[in-house]
Motif scaffolding. Structure first.
Motif: not given
Length: 74
Positions: A2-9, A27-40
């Motif tokens: 998920f994190a990889k695909r979100l970042k690519i999209l 928030s930008q922080r939430a997006i960053s957390s999703y893209e780095n696999g820290l949150r789902f």
């Protein structure tokens, strides 16, 4: 996956994390957390990503490589 695909999209649309967050009321922080696999994301946010990028949730989760099965029938 998920994190990889979100970042690519996001990058395919040439959006910053802040811009994507603003568009989805996150928030930008939430997006960053999703893209780095820290949150789902929860189900609602996951569906928001799928709708925004016009892809299936299965694609976001890596269950298929087909972005949107309905577009293949147009």
């Amino acid at each position: 996956m998920f994190a990889k695909r979100l970042k690519i999209l996001r990058k395919d649309l040439k959006l910053t994390q802040s811009e994507l967050g603003k568009n989805l009321n996150l928030s930008q922080r939430a997006i960053s957390s999703y893209e780095n696999g820290l949150r789902f994301p929860d189900e609602q946010i996951l569906n928001s990503f799928a709708d925004y990028f016009d892809v299936s949730v299965d694609y976001l989760l890596g269950r298929t490589n087909i972005k949107n099965i309905y577009k293949n029938y147009d």
